[in-house]
Design an enzyme around this catalytic site. Structure first.
Site, PDB file in Angstrom:
ATOM      1  N   ASP A   1       0.864  -1.186   0.000  1.00 10.48           N
ATOM      2  CA  ASP A   1       0.000   0.000   0.000  1.00 10.48           C
ATOM      3  C   ASP A   1       0.898   1.231   0.000  1.00 10.48           C
ATOM      4  O   ASP A   1       1.571   1.529   0.986  1.00 10.48           O
ATOM      5  CB  ASP A   1      -0.910  -0.009   1.227  1.00 10.48           C
ATOM      6  N   VAL A   2       0.915   1.949  -1.117  1.00  8.90           N
ATOM      7  CA  VAL A   2       1.800   3.103  -1.295  1.00  8.90           C
ATOM      8  C   VAL A   2       1.111   4.349  -0.739  1.00  8.90           C
ATOM      9  O   VAL A   2       0.025   4.715  -1.194  1.00  8.90           O
ATOM     10  CB  VAL A   2       2.147   3.298  -2.782  1.00  8.90           C
ATOM     11  N   GLY A   3       1.742   4.976   0.252  1.00 11.59           N
ATOM     12  CA  GLY A   3       1.135   6.125   0.905  1.00 11.59           C
ATOM     13  C   GLY A   3       0.001   5.729   1.816  1.00 11.59           C
ATOM     14  O   GLY A   3      -0.971   6.479   1.994  1.00 11.59           O
ATOM     15  N   GLY A   4       0.121   4.560   2.438  1.00  6.00           N
ATOM     16  CA  GLY A   4      -0.981   3.973   3.204  1.00  6.00           C
ATOM     17  C   GLY A   4      -1.097   4.391   4.651  1.00  6.00           C
ATOM     18  O   GLY A   4      -1.923   3.833   5.382  1.00  6.00           O
ATOM     19  N   GLY A   5      -0.275   5.350   5.115  1.00  2.00           N
ATOM     20  CA  GLY A   5      -0.423   5.883   6.470  1.00  2.00           C
ATOM     21  C   GLY A   5      -0.306   4.828   7.549  1.00  2.00           C
ATOM     22  O   GLY A   5       0.654   4.062   7.612  1.00  2.00           O
TER      23      GLY A   5
ATOM     24  N   ASP B   1       5.246   4.710   3.514  1.00  4.39           N
ATOM     25  CA  ASP B   1       4.891   6.102   3.781  1.00  4.39           C
ATOM     26  C   ASP B   1       6.109   6.804   4.350  1.00  4.39           C
ATOM     27  O   ASP B   1       7.195   6.200   4.419  1.00  4.39           O
ATOM     28  CB  ASP B   1       3.692   6.197   4.737  1.00  4.39           C
TER      29      ASP B   1
ATOM     30  N   PHE C   1       8.469   7.551  -1.416  1.00 10.63           N
ATOM     31  CA  PHE C   1       7.896   6.744  -2.494  1.00 10.63           C
ATOM     32  C   PHE C   1       8.122   7.346  -3.878  1.00 10.63           C
ATOM     33  O   PHE C   1       7.772   6.748  -4.886  1.00 10.63           O
ATOM     34  CB  PHE C   1       6.422   6.424  -2.263  1.00 10.63           C
TER      35      PHE C   1
ATOM     36  N   HIS D   1      -4.182  12.433  -5.864  1.00 12.46           N
ATOM     37  CA  HIS D   1      -4.861  13.738  -5.838  1.00 12.46           C
ATOM     38  C   HIS D   1      -4.110  14.777  -5.001  1.00 12.46           C
ATOM     39  O   HIS D   1      -4.452  15.960  -5.027  1.00 12.46           O
ATOM     40  CB  HIS D   1      -6.318  13.596  -5.384  1.00 12.46           C
TER      41      HIS D   1
END
Length: 337
Positions: free
Chosen positions: A166-170, A191, A221, A239
């Site tokens: 999960d890229v940028g999944g916090g 992240d 990333f 976004h």
């Protein structure tokens, strides 16, 4: 609604934010309480708190009966333990995001984000410097992801998948739900290092059932992501960035999928021409311009597919989640990079 009432919307937001930060919904979970009782439990003053509660009643989040307050069904989502909790997102929206939106005129005049004039730094620089703000932000992102995580694993094809990134999944809100629905699958969240350090430390409390299956990899990333996974998830990340940065990120993911012939990448976004309510789409689009990085903007499904192709991907399927998010599935095209 009259313009004057709409102009007071920030006051309502602050009221909801205070209710969330004080845990008012948590306090009345088991039994209704009076303003005096809630003030005693939260260390606040009863007359001022009664003013907050009066607004909460008028918004439909709380009900006053026989001098005591309880939540409505929607107000219960301010509880921390609610399965559809928005407690931390309400704190973020009424806190740092509202501070940034107070400088909306800067964005309108210059086309630039307003985080720097509001916070003295970009949003991510601010979060790296303020641990408490970062904790609220991390949990707010988990709030926004929780509902999608419960349906993604059952609406997309994960047969044969062993590892998901999960890229940028916090804090891993999306991946936690997916892994719980898929036996024997492991996951890695990528992240910022500070985000991953907090999430990894909290994992024994937040997801003890996923020990050994879920890990966090701090890094940039835009430089690299773990290679060789079967699925890569990119939810509500693109976004936040302009087109050039979005393509740069996708190319990093495309490189990571090299050698994994059956690897697929899922872009999950709320889009301008999507199935969200019109007001949600309007506010989300404005938020991207005001809060996110320079060049961030609302995009259509076609625009996201164009970014994917520019990064060397072939789009194989486009579908929708019940939440209204589009899901664009793709794989690295031969010779695409």
């Amino acid at each position: 609604m009259k313009a004057a009432y709409l102009a007071c919307g920030g006051w309502v937001a602050s009221t909801v934010g205070v209710a969330a930060s004080l845990g008012l919904a948590d306090h009345v979970k088991d039994a209704p309480l009076s303003a005096d009782e809630l003030a005693a439990r939260t260390g606040t003053t009863a007359p001022a708190l009664a003013g907050v509660l009066a607004v909460l009643v008028e918004t439909g989040l709380f009900i006053l009966e026989d001098g005591r307050y309880r939540t409505t069904e929607e107000g219960a989502r301010l509880r921390e333990d609610h399965p559809e909790s928005v407690k931390y997102f309400c704190q973020l929206a009424s806190g740092d995001y509202q501070r940034i939106f107070q400088h909306l005129a800067h964005t309108v005049a210059t086309g630039e984000p307003a985080a720097r004039p509001a916070l003295g730094a970009t949003l991510y620089e601010h979060l790296e410097a303020d641990a408490q703000a970062a904790e609220v932000y991390d949990r707010a992102m988990e709030d926004l992801t929780r509902a999608s995580s419960r349906v993604l694993a059952t609406t997309r094809d994960f047969r044969g998948v062993r590892t998901i990134v999960d890229v940028g999944g916090g804090r891993g809100g999306l991946l936690k739900g997916v892994l719980r629905a898929l036996d024997g699958v492991s996951g890695i969240v990528v992240d910022r290092p500070d985000v991953c350090a907090r999430a990894q430390a909290a994992l024994p409390q937040t997801a003890p059932d996923l020990a050994g299956r879920l890990t966090f990899a701090g890094g940039d990333f835009f430089t690299s992501v773990p290679a060789g996974a079967d699925r890569y998830l990119v939810k509500n990340v693109l976004h936040n960035w302009g087109d050039a940065d979005a393509v740069r990120l996708l190319r990093v993911i495309a490189k990571a999928t090299a050698g994994a012939r059956d690897a697929r990448v899922l872009i999950i976004e709320a889009v301008e021409d999507g199935r969200m309510p019109p007001m949600y789409r309007a506010l989300d689009g404005l938020m991207q311009r005001v809060v996110s990085a320079p060049g961030a903007m609302p995009r259509t499904v076609a625009a996201l597919e164009d970014l994917a192709r520019a990064a060397g991907f072939a789009v194989t399927d486009t579908g929708w989640l019940p939440s209204g998010h589009v899901v664009i599935e793709m794989h690295a095209a031969p010779g695409g990079l």
